[in-house]
Design a protein around this motif. Structure first.
Motif, PDB file in Angstrom:
ATOM      1  N   PRO A 125       0.887  -1.363   0.028  1.00  0.00           N
ATOM      2  CA  PRO A 125      -0.049   0.221   0.061  1.00  0.00           C
ATOM      3  C   PRO A 125       0.751   1.179  -0.050  1.00  0.00           C
ATOM      4  O   PRO A 125       0.523   2.356  -0.587  1.00  0.00           O
ATOM      5  CB  PRO A 125      -0.912  -0.274   1.322  1.00  0.00           C
ATOM      6  N   LEU A 126       1.887   1.140   0.476  1.00  0.00           N
ATOM      7  CA  LEU A 126       3.011   2.477   0.513  1.00  0.00           C
ATOM      8  C   LEU A 126       3.535   2.886  -0.587  1.00  0.00           C
ATOM      9  O   LEU A 126       3.770   3.660  -1.357  1.00  0.00           O
ATOM     10  CB  LEU A 126       3.587   2.439   1.807  1.00  0.00           C
ATOM     11  N   LYS A 127       3.930   1.424  -1.267  1.00  0.00           N
ATOM     12  CA  LYS A 127       4.629   1.785  -2.693  1.00  0.00           C
ATOM     13  C   LYS A 127       3.557   2.197  -3.501  1.00  0.00           C
ATOM     14  O   LYS A 127       3.792   3.024  -4.323  1.00  0.00           O
ATOM     15  CB  LYS A 127       5.399   0.415  -2.984  1.00  0.00           C
ATOM     16  N   THR A 128       2.536   1.499  -3.541  1.00  0.00           N
ATOM     17  CA  THR A 128       1.381   1.877  -4.308  1.00  0.00           C
ATOM     18  C   THR A 128       1.058   3.462  -4.150  1.00  0.00           C
ATOM     19  O   THR A 128       0.769   4.150  -5.337  1.00  0.00           O
ATOM     20  CB  THR A 128       0.165   1.215  -4.112  1.00  0.00           C
ATOM     21  N   THR A 129       1.044   3.933  -3.040  1.00  0.00           N
ATOM     22  CA  THR A 129       0.765   5.351  -2.660  1.00  0.00           C
ATOM     23  C   THR A 129       1.850   6.144  -3.500  1.00  0.00           C
ATOM     24  O   THR A 129       1.776   7.411  -4.121  1.00  0.00           O
ATOM     25  CB  THR A 129       0.906   5.778  -1.076  1.00  0.00           C
ATOM     26  N   ASP A 130       3.272   5.845  -3.450  1.00  0.00           N
ATOM     27  CA  ASP A 130       4.166   6.640  -4.026  1.00  0.00           C
ATOM     28  C   ASP A 130       3.909   6.624  -5.636  1.00  0.00           C
ATOM     29  O   ASP A 130       4.243   7.479  -6.154  1.00  0.00           O
ATOM     30  CB  ASP A 130       5.424   5.902  -3.878  1.00  0.00           C
ATOM     31  N   ILE A 131       3.379   5.470  -5.988  1.00  0.00           N
ATOM     32  CA  ILE A 131       3.268   5.473  -7.610  1.00  0.00           C
ATOM     33  C   ILE A 131       2.068   6.121  -7.864  1.00  0.00           C
ATOM     34  O   ILE A 131       1.873   7.037  -8.839  1.00  0.00           O
ATOM     35  CB  ILE A 131       3.060   4.003  -7.979  1.00  0.00           C
ATOM     36  N   VAL A 132       1.165   6.154  -7.143  1.00  0.00           N
ATOM     37  CA  VAL A 132      -0.410   7.088  -7.426  1.00  0.00           C
ATOM     38  C   VAL A 132       0.109   8.637  -7.295  1.00  0.00           C
ATOM     39  O   VAL A 132      -0.217   9.458  -7.953  1.00  0.00           O
ATOM     40  CB  VAL A 132      -1.498   6.683  -6.441  1.00  0.00           C
ATOM     41  N   GLY A 133       1.021   8.821  -6.031  1.00  0.00           N
ATOM     42  CA  GLY A 133       1.106  10.280  -5.846  1.00  0.00           C
ATOM     43  C   GLY A 133       0.707  10.525  -4.389  1.00  0.00           C
ATOM     44  O   GLY A 133      -0.835  10.414  -4.247  1.00  0.00           O
ATOM     45  N   LEU A 134       1.313  11.104  -3.667  1.00  0.00           N
ATOM     46  CA  LEU A 134       0.769  11.434  -2.188  1.00  0.00           C
ATOM     47  C   LEU A 134      -0.319  12.562  -2.170  1.00  0.00           C
ATOM     48  O   LEU A 134      -1.106  12.470  -1.285  1.00  0.00           O
ATOM     49  CB  LEU A 134       2.086  11.546  -1.302  1.00  0.00           C
ATOM     50  N   ASP A 135       0.063  13.359  -2.937  1.00  0.00           N
ATOM     51  CA  ASP A 135      -0.891  14.492  -3.349  1.00  0.00           C
ATOM     52  C   ASP A 135      -2.257  14.044  -3.717  1.00  0.00           C
ATOM     53  O   ASP A 135      -3.189  14.368  -3.217  1.00  0.00           O
ATOM     54  CB  ASP A 135      -0.401  15.545  -4.068  1.00  0.00           C
ATOM     55  N   VAL A 136      -2.151  13.038  -4.773  1.00  0.00           N
ATOM     56  CA  VAL A 136      -3.561  12.293  -4.969  1.00  0.00           C
ATOM     57  C   VAL A 136      -4.245  11.799  -3.978  1.00  0.00           C
ATOM     58  O   VAL A 136      -5.441  11.919  -3.806  1.00  0.00           O
ATOM     59  CB  VAL A 136      -3.298  11.370  -6.229  1.00  0.00           C
ATOM     60  N   ARG A 137      -3.307  10.867  -3.079  1.00  0.00           N
ATOM     61  CA  ARG A 137      -3.937  10.124  -2.181  1.00  0.00           C
ATOM     62  C   ARG A 137      -4.626  11.010  -0.991  1.00  0.00           C
ATOM     63  O   ARG A 137      -5.645  10.842  -0.381  1.00  0.00           O
ATOM     64  CB  ARG A 137      -3.096   9.200  -1.491  1.00  0.00           C
ATOM     65  N   LEU A 138      -3.768  11.993  -0.888  1.00  0.00           N
ATOM     66  CA  LEU A 138      -4.347  13.114   0.186  1.00  0.00           C
ATOM     67  C   LEU A 138      -5.376  13.837  -0.334  1.00  0.00           C
ATOM     68  O   LEU A 138      -6.518  13.786   0.670  1.00  0.00           O
ATOM     69  CB  LEU A 138      -3.257  14.188   0.326  1.00  0.00           C
ATOM     70  N   ALA A 139      -5.533  13.848  -1.371  1.00  0.00           N
ATOM     71  CA  ALA A 139      -6.982  14.855  -1.719  1.00  0.00           C
ATOM     72  C   ALA A 139      -8.050  13.600  -1.872  1.00  0.00           C
ATOM     73  O   ALA A 139      -9.270  13.885  -1.349  1.00  0.00           O
ATOM     74  CB  ALA A 139      -6.809  15.204  -3.261  1.00  0.00           C
ATOM     75  N   ILE A 140      -7.867  12.494  -2.182  1.00  0.00           N
ATOM     76  CA  ILE A 140      -9.196  11.336  -2.075  1.00  0.00           C
ATOM     77  C   ILE A 140      -9.383  11.225  -0.722  1.00  0.00           C
ATOM     78  O   ILE A 140     -10.446  11.129  -0.310  1.00  0.00           O
ATOM     79  CB  ILE A 140      -8.535  10.276  -2.691  1.00  0.00           C
ATOM     80  N   ALA A 141      -8.389  11.110   0.220  1.00  0.00           N
ATOM     81  CA  ALA A 141      -8.516  10.852   1.662  1.00  0.00           C
ATOM     82  C   ALA A 141      -9.408  12.189   2.227  1.00  0.00           C
ATOM     83  O   ALA A 141     -10.414  11.820   3.070  1.00  0.00           O
ATOM     84  CB  ALA A 141      -7.443  10.618   2.391  1.00  0.00           C
ATOM     85  N   GLU A 142      -9.033  13.376   1.915  1.00  0.00           N
ATOM     86  CA  GLU A 142      -9.631  14.396   2.268  1.00  0.00           C
ATOM     87  C   GLU A 142     -11.334  14.319   1.938  1.00  0.00           C
ATOM     88  O   GLU A 142     -12.294  14.649   2.502  1.00  0.00           O
ATOM     89  CB  GLU A 142      -9.279  15.704   2.008  1.00  0.00           C
ATOM     90  N   HIS A 143     -11.327  14.016   0.647  1.00  0.00           N
ATOM     91  CA  HIS A 143     -13.046  13.981   0.190  1.00  0.00           C
ATOM     92  C   HIS A 143     -13.619  12.806   0.830  1.00  0.00           C
ATOM     93  O   HIS A 143     -14.723  13.361   1.179  1.00  0.00           O
ATOM     94  CB  HIS A 143     -12.891  13.663  -1.407  1.00  0.00           C
ATOM     95  N   LEU A 144     -12.989  11.683   1.332  1.00  0.00           N
ATOM     96  CA  LEU A 144     -13.641  10.631   1.723  1.00  0.00           C
ATOM     97  C   LEU A 144     -13.960  10.871   3.067  1.00  0.00           C
ATOM     98  O   LEU A 144     -15.114  10.398   3.755  1.00  0.00           O
ATOM     99  CB  LEU A 144     -12.768   9.358   1.452  1.00  0.00           C
ATOM    100  N   ALA A 145     -13.051  11.558   3.913  1.00  0.00           N
ATOM    101  CA  ALA A 145     -13.284  12.197   5.328  1.00  0.00           C
ATOM    102  C   ALA A 145     -14.634  13.004   5.324  1.00  0.00           C
ATOM    103  O   ALA A 145     -15.384  12.985   6.120  1.00  0.00           O
ATOM    104  CB  ALA A 145     -12.184  12.552   5.735  1.00  0.00           C
ATOM    105  N   ARG A 146     -14.764  13.836   4.228  1.00  0.00           N
ATOM    106  CA  ARG A 146     -15.911  15.035   4.303  1.00  0.00           C
ATOM    107  C   ARG A 146     -17.057  13.888   4.151  1.00  0.00           C
ATOM    108  O   ARG A 146     -18.020  14.272   4.681  1.00  0.00           O
ATOM    109  CB  ARG A 146     -15.897  15.719   3.182  1.00  0.00           C
ATOM    110  N   GLU A 147     -16.863  13.050   3.128  1.00  0.00           N
ATOM    111  CA  GLU A 147     -18.264  12.233   2.858  1.00  0.00           C
ATOM    112  C   GLU A 147     -18.687  11.019   3.788  1.00  0.00           C
ATOM    113  O   GLU A 147     -19.767  10.727   3.974  1.00  0.00           O
ATOM    114  CB  GLU A 147     -18.178  11.706   1.461  1.00  0.00           C
ATOM    115  N   LEU A 148     -17.563  10.434   4.360  1.00  0.00           N
ATOM    116  CA  LEU A 148     -17.773   9.273   5.068  1.00  0.00           C
ATOM    117  C   LEU A 148     -17.545   9.320   6.417  1.00  0.00           C
ATOM    118  O   LEU A 148     -17.591   8.224   7.297  1.00  0.00           O
ATOM    119  CB  LEU A 148     -17.021   7.959   4.477  1.00  0.00           C
ATOM    120  N   GLY A 149     -16.834  10.389   6.818  1.00  0.00           N
ATOM    121  CA  GLY A 149     -16.374  10.480   8.393  1.00  0.00           C
ATOM    122  C   GLY A 149     -14.904  10.349   8.931  1.00  0.00           C
ATOM    123  O   GLY A 149     -14.021  10.203   7.859  1.00  0.00           O
TER     124      GLY A 149
END
Length: 285
Positions: free
Chosen positions: A232-256
């Motif tokens: 999961p951490l190497k995948t995060t590096d491949i996807v981009g930490l900034d991309v993962r952060l934006a998705i996590a912030e969106h999910l936190a707003r929507e799902l808690g």
């Protein structure tokens, strides 16, 4: 809309020629389609073309491209003129994860290609929210490809509340014709893959933050213990930490709060440690 002999749209537009857009363009080109990639300006269009051609060349080197690079690339147009999408059968948007940006893209595309099927490659944003304002939302669907697109086997077909059932079936047949597997999910925050993938990645980051284990050992636990191809951490590096952060912030707003990003992720993004694209994330690249 016309289909090619292999059951795919003959003319495919890709709006956005970054890593994902280039990968999507490569995949449809390799399957025999004619592809037009639209970018913001001429320089970006030239870069997008180079990105696609480089990807095709790598496929040729591996012996998995049908035809020469020149033959396949002859069906590629990269341009800053969105009007060239007018004869497209399918237009896939692959711009950054911003609802208003995606809406503006589709507003322009619908004007120049009123008969085309419209699809978004969003990994987490609401299909219905992106489709707001479209004249024909029934022709709108999510096609969530995975990075790297040419090598990935999965596509999420995301169904909006007004997407016609016939389009869902058609999209699934396109995915199969590309040699990939489709899963169908309804429009919900993070769909299936992003929601699960981000949940695992965030917990892995918390474990690093708490000193439970190193990033490499956590990834090894998942690759050897659970047969994940990449941790999961190497995948995060491949996807981009900034991309993962934006998705996590969106999910936190929507799902808690269970999707609240760890401070470690925020700190790395603030420091410019974005993963493979910046040379450093949880690993050095």
């Amino acid at each position: 809309m016309t289909d090619s002999p292999i059951g795919l749209p003959t003319r495919v537009g890709v709006y956005g020629g970054g890593r994902m857009g280039a990968g999507i363009a490569h995949t449809f080109l390799a399957a025999g389609c004619t592809v037009t990639v639209v970018e913001s300006d001429d320089d970006a269009a030239d870069s997008a073309r180079e990105r696609v051609v480089t990807s095709l060349a790598k496929a040729a080197d591996r012996g998995v491209l049908d035809g020469t690079v020149a033959q396949v690339a002859a069906r590629l147009t990269a341009t800053a003129d969105g009007g060239l999408l007018g004869d497209s059968d399918l237009v896939i948007e692959a711009v950054p994860e911003d609802v208003e940006l995606k809406r503006s893209v589709f507003g322009r595309v619908e004007q120049v290609a009123p008969e085309a099927v419209l699809a978004t490659n969003t990994s987490s944003l609401s299909i219905d929210a992106i489709a707001a304002g479209l004249t024909a939302p029934e022709r709108f669907i999510g096609l969530h490809f995975f990075n790297p697109v040419p090598a990935s086997d999965l596509v999420e077909v995301v169904v909006g509340s007004r997407t016609t059932p016939s389009l869902v079936g058609l999209a699934g047949s396109w995915v199969a014709a590309l040699g990939k597997t489709a899963i169908t999910v309804k429009d919900s925050p993070g769909f299936a893959s992003s929601r699960l993938g981000v949940a695992i990645a965030l917990e892995a980051m918390r474990m690093v933050e708490e000193g439970v284990a190193t990033a490499a050992d956590i990834d090894t636990a998942m690759t050897l213990g659970y047969r994940h191809p990449v941790g999961p951490l190497k995948t995060t590096d491949i996807v981009g930490l900034d991309v993962r952060l934006a998705i996590a912030e969106h999910l936190a707003r929507e799902l808690g709060p269970r999707f609240e990003p760890p401070q470690l992720l925020r700190d790395k993004v603030a420091a410019g440690e974005l993963g493979r694209k910046s040379g450093r994330g949880f690993y050095d690249w």
